[in-house]
Design a protein around this motif. Structure first.
Motif, short mmCIF file in Angstrom:
data_model
loop_
_atom_site.label_atom_id
_atom_site.label_comp_id
_atom_site.label_asym_id
_atom_site.label_seq_id
_atom_site.Cartn_x
_atom_site.Cartn_y
_atom_site.Cartn_z
N GLN A 170 52.78 33.49 20.64
CA GLN A 170 54.23 33.68 20.59
C GLN A 170 54.60 35.16 20.74
O GLN A 170 55.56 35.52 21.41
CB GLN A 170 54.79 33.12 19.29
CG GLN A 170 54.73 31.61 19.20
CD GLN A 170 55.24 31.09 17.88
OE1 GLN A 170 55.62 31.87 17.01
NE2 GLN A 170 55.24 29.77 17.72
N SER A 171 53.82 36.03 20.13
CA SER A 171 54.07 37.47 20.24
C SER A 171 53.90 37.95 21.68
O SER A 171 54.71 38.72 22.21
CB SER A 171 53.14 38.24 19.31
OG SER A 171 53.30 39.62 19.49
N HIS A 188 43.92 28.52 13.88
CA HIS A 188 44.84 28.00 14.89
C HIS A 188 46.25 28.54 14.68
O HIS A 188 46.93 28.91 15.64
CB HIS A 188 44.84 26.47 14.81
CG HIS A 188 45.83 25.83 15.75
ND1 HIS A 188 45.69 25.86 17.12
CD2 HIS A 188 46.99 25.15 15.49
CE1 HIS A 188 46.72 25.23 17.67
NE2 HIS A 188 47.52 24.79 16.70
N THR A 189 46.68 28.60 13.45
CA THR A 189 48.01 29.16 13.15
C THR A 189 48.09 30.61 13.58
O THR A 189 49.09 31.07 14.15
CB THR A 189 48.29 29.02 11.65
OG1 THR A 189 48.16 27.65 11.27
CG2 THR A 189 49.70 29.51 11.33
N ARG A 190 47.01 31.36 13.32
CA ARG A 190 47.00 32.77 13.70
C ARG A 190 47.06 32.93 15.23
O ARG A 190 47.77 33.79 15.76
CB ARG A 190 45.73 33.43 13.15
CG ARG A 190 45.77 34.95 13.18
CD ARG A 190 44.47 35.55 12.67
NE ARG A 190 44.17 35.10 11.35
CZ ARG A 190 43.14 34.34 11.03
NH1 ARG A 190 42.31 33.93 11.97
NH2 ARG A 190 42.93 33.98 9.78
N ASP A 191 46.33 32.06 15.95
CA ASP A 191 46.36 32.12 17.42
C ASP A 191 47.75 31.78 17.97
O ASP A 191 48.22 32.40 18.93
CB ASP A 191 45.32 31.16 17.99
CG ASP A 191 43.90 31.60 17.67
OD1 ASP A 191 43.72 32.80 17.36
OD2 ASP A 191 42.99 30.76 17.72
#
Length: 841
Positions: free
Chosen positions: A692-693, A684-687
């Motif tokens: 954001q990118s 989830h953090t990676r997504d």
């Protein structure tokens, strides 16, 4: 001469002991020693001055004259010896430290010996802890002679009382500093003290002391310890409390000798070490580094943790989160160096926490077993060491479920390492496993014996051989009877070489069956009650002698004993009933005794035995040892109740085993869910970072699109301006006079057009700098140009200054419009090209 004539003996004793003349003090010391020795009790008047003012003895033991000092310390020994516990407690806090500092550095051997005797009396009369606490700080003194003497006094204290009376923790803690002392005599006394401690503590001292010493000192101490190994020291002096306890025991009829204190358990080296708080020293970014994508960050994190946990003893705290992080790293990390160091961290934590680490076994054990599939030897050894350390903090029953589960793993490496772990565990346990556990282990090992991989078969045979060594060949026979000779030989070979420490659990012996012996008797001297079950058992097979006749014991006597052992309650009730009913209690021995007493010989008739009792009656009572019908029913009921209890107990045990298995399964599922939850959080953090990118990229593209729209608007304005210029040129051409050359008018219009274009460029630059802040004024200016309100004012030519009528030929007008059309088409093409480029971007 005048001084010699003075008689100082007339002075009070308290003044003479502090007199400035040393001979006066010496005489006073000798006098008080005599008084103490001849005193009647501890409450004698000679003790009072020194009990009321303990500082007097502080001055006595620190006397500047060596002869007087020796006599003064001798008087202190007599004071303690005859003054008792009260004298010890009054003087201890004031006298012990000055006594050590001044008495142990004396050049006189007698002074040193009397100082040590005084210290031993201080300990004997009360307790060792206050005295040792006063002595230990003196070991940090800068005077080597004093440090060596203090070390010697500690050795004498340990030698006299032993480590079971004097706690050795503080002394052992001070030893490394003594071995590092620069003075040779101090190091020599430290060696003597360590040897004396080793006699009492054994190898426990090695585990605590040797790691802090230099290799040369370690070697010397090892040799010294080997020379006294096996020596059994004896306590030479006893505390007053121990003497009083022994005297009380002697008064109760115990042995007249003073017995030593009861044997205590073997000294644990970890009891001599201070626990370290590790949980509060874990870096704040540790868990972030453990979750890093770079293996170097994870390796640095576990390296820091390994340095932090590499201590002998760790204070208990909440390590659940830390164990979960290490378990996830061991299970999923692709870098073997990180996995190895994480396993080392688990090992150091388990050794430091010891029994407190057992509660974290369910969190970490499954990850360790699963990672045993790693074929690299260093990783397997680190994982095995971590499992062994966890096993020391728990038991075989705790690991049984994991062992049985991973011995069925699809990976041969996991099965082999699990079986080897079982072997190491069986060698270290101190009690034999339960029968149900042994059966489960044997069944799992039997499956391994049929595995296709040879190392797996060998590990299974070694495990069964260790079990055979533990429980015996006879108990192991049911589990190996169906195996072929090759496998049996393998198991036997491993059994011969196996070493185990387990011993069978002690079963409490049943209390003696004394109930039957207390049965009341009837007709003392005429009719006696039947012997107890124990007596019947002892008499089975032995003829009974009574009234000069030998009577063979009946079969009822041989059967009664097992019944009595089966149920003492039933036999007690039966005996009570038989006693109350003499007719029902008539046994062959009773009848014979009564007949002999009455003087009537037994009749010899058919159907009667040698004892005069009917054979049918004897046969009827031989079935249940002479029990009545009620006793028989009661015995049957008790046996039925026992069988029901055994069956219910077996069912309950089965339910307990099932619940334990379900609990273990649920615990493992919880651990898996926790690992999955952590993985989902990471994903989830990676997504979120990816979203954001993309939002940043979208914002940048929108800005570029706005810039493109502004450029298109600019080009559109330039196109409109060009059209206006072309219309202006057409008007000027139409209004030019006949006498003026059309070429000059054309040049003039072109120069005017260039000037306007340069002005437009400057205006657009200014608009760009001010972020389109002046768009409206420029637009108004252009509108005035388009409407013809502002016409160019060339310096040398004016189309209306000659006064002509402003007419132009049709040919010139057509040519001007063609030129304007060409310019317009070129501008349109440029605009389309720029739009296409913007779309491509």
């Amino acid at each position: 001469m005048a001084d010699q004539e003075i008689d100082y003996s007339t002075l009070p004793l308290t003044e003479r002991v502090v007199h400035k003349i040393w001979k006066v003090r010496l005489g006073a010391y000798e006098e008080i020693t005599k008084q103490f020795t001849t005193s009647g009790s501890e409450n004698d008047l000679c003790f009072r001055p020194f009990l009321s003012d303990p500082t007097l003895y502080k001055k006595i033991v620190t006397d500047s004259n060596v002869a007087a000092q020796e006599a003064g310390i001798g008087s202190l020994v007599a004071f303690l010896q005859y003054g008792g516990t009260n004298a010890c407690q009054k003087l201890r806090g004031t006298v012990v430290a000055p006594l050590v500092e001044k008495g142990l550095v004396s050049m006189r051997a007698g002074t040193k010996q009397k100082t040590v005797d005084a210290l031993l009396y201080f300990i004997e009369l009360d307790a060792p802890d206050p005295v040792v606490d006063e002595i230990l700080p003196i070991l940090s003194n800068k005077l080597p002679k004093l440090v060596a003497g203090t070390t010697m006094s500690l050795r004498e204290i340990i030698k006299a009382f032993g480590t079971k009376t004097v706690p050795p923790k503080g002394i052992v803690k001070a030893l490394p500093k003594l071995f590092a002392h620069s003075d040779k005599s101090v190091r020599a006394e430290a060696t003597n003290l360590a040897i004396e401690l080793y006699k009492w503590m054994g190898d426990a001292l090695k585990a605590v002391l040797l790691p802090d010493l230099k290799p040369v000192q370690q070697k010397e101490l090892e040799e010294a310890f080997d020379s006294v190994k096996g020596t059994v020291p004896q306590q030479e002096r006893f505390l007053l409390s121990q003497q009083q306890a022994a005297a009380a025991a002697n008064g109760n009829g115990a042995s007249g000798e003073l017995a030593s204190p009861e044997e205590e358990e073997e000294i644990d080296p970890m009891d001599l070490v201070e626990a370290v708080d590790v949980s509060g020293k874990i870096p704040g970014d540790f868990y972030e580094r453990m979750a890093s994508a770079k293996w170097k960050d994870r390796k640095e994190a576990v390296d820091d943790l390994l340095k932090l946990t590499s201590v002998p003893k760790i204070s208990d705290a909440d390590f659940n989160e830390l164990m979960r992080a290490l378990g996830k790293c061991i299970l999923k990390d692709a870098n073997v160096a990180v996995v190895t160091t994480a396993a080392n961290c688990v090992e150091t934590l388990a050794k430091g926490l010891r029994n407190s680490c057992g509660k974290y076994r369910s969190i970490i054990s499954a990850s360790l077993f699963e990672r045993l599939k790693e074929k690299k030897q260093s990783v397997s050894e680190a994982l095995g060491a971590a499992l062994d350390a966890l096993f020391e903090a728990s038991s075989l029953s705790d690991f049984l479920e994991d062992i049985l589960s991973f011995m069925k793993h699809k990976n041969p490496q996991v099965k082999q390492e699990t079986a080897l772990f079982l072997v190491r565990s069986l060698r270290s346990v101190r009690t034999i496993p339960k029968s149900a556990e042994i059966k489960q282990l044997c069944d799992a090992c039997t499956v391994l014996l049929a595995d296709t991989a040879k190392p797996v078969r060998s590990a299974g045979a070694e495990a069964m051989g260790t079990l055979m060594k533990m429980i015996g060949e006879r108990a192991m026979t049911p589990y190996i009877s169906d195996l072929d000779d090759i496998r049996k030989n393998m198991i036997t070979e491993f059994c011969e070489t196996a070493t185990v420490r387990a011993k069978p659990e002690k079963v409490a012996a049943p209390p003696p069956p004394a109930v039957a012996a207390k049965a009341p008797t009837q007709a003392r001297g005429v009719v006696r009650s039947r012997p107890s079950a124990a007596g019947a058992k002892r008499q089975s097979g032995t003829p009974t002698i009574s009234s000069g006749k030998i009577v063979e014991p009946s079969s009822s006597s041989r059967i009664a004993a097992p019944g009595a052992h089966t149920s003492r309650i039933g036999m007690s009730n039966g005996l009570r009933k038989k006693t109350e009913d003499p007719a029902s209690a008539a046994s062959p021995r009773v009848v014979r005794t009564s007949s002999a007493t009455s003087g009537t010989p037994p009749r010899s008739t058919s159907g009667r035995g040698l004892t005069g009792v009917s054979l049918s009656s004897s046969a009827s009572t031989s079935g249940h040892g002479g029990l009545s019908a009620a006793d028989k029913l009661e015995l049957i009921e008790l046996r039925r109740a026992k069988e029901e209890w055994l069956s219910s107990n077996a069912a309950l045990q089965q339910q307990v085993d099932t619940l334990q298995a379900e609990t273990t399964k649920l615990t493992r599922e919880v651990a898996d869910l926790q690992l999955n939850n952590a993985q989902l959080i990471e994903e989830h953090t990676r997504d979120m970072l990816s979203v954001q990118s993309k939002e940043t990229q979208l914002t940048r593209i929108r800005g570029e699109a706005d810039n493109a729209r502004a450029q298109i608007s600019k080009l559109q304005r330039e196109l409109d301006r060009a059209r206006a210029e072309s219309q202006l040129v057409g008007r000027q051409s139409a209004s030019s006079p006949n006498g003026i050359d059309s070429r000059d008018a054309k040049e003039h219009s072109q120069s005017s057009l260039q000037a306007r274009q340069s002005s437009t460029i400057r205006t657009s630059d200014e608009e760009k700098e001010n972020e389109f802040g002046r768009v409206q004024p420029s637009a108004a200016k252009r509108a005035s140009v388009y409407s013809g309100s502002q016409l160019p004012k060339p310096g040398s030519f004016s189309p209306q200054s000659d006064g002509t009528d402003g007419r132009i030929s049709n040919a010139g007008s057509v040519e001007s419009w063609k030129r304007a059309a060409e310019v317009t088409s070129q501008l349109k093409a440029r605009i389309e090209a720029m739009k296409a480029r913007q779309l491509r971007r």
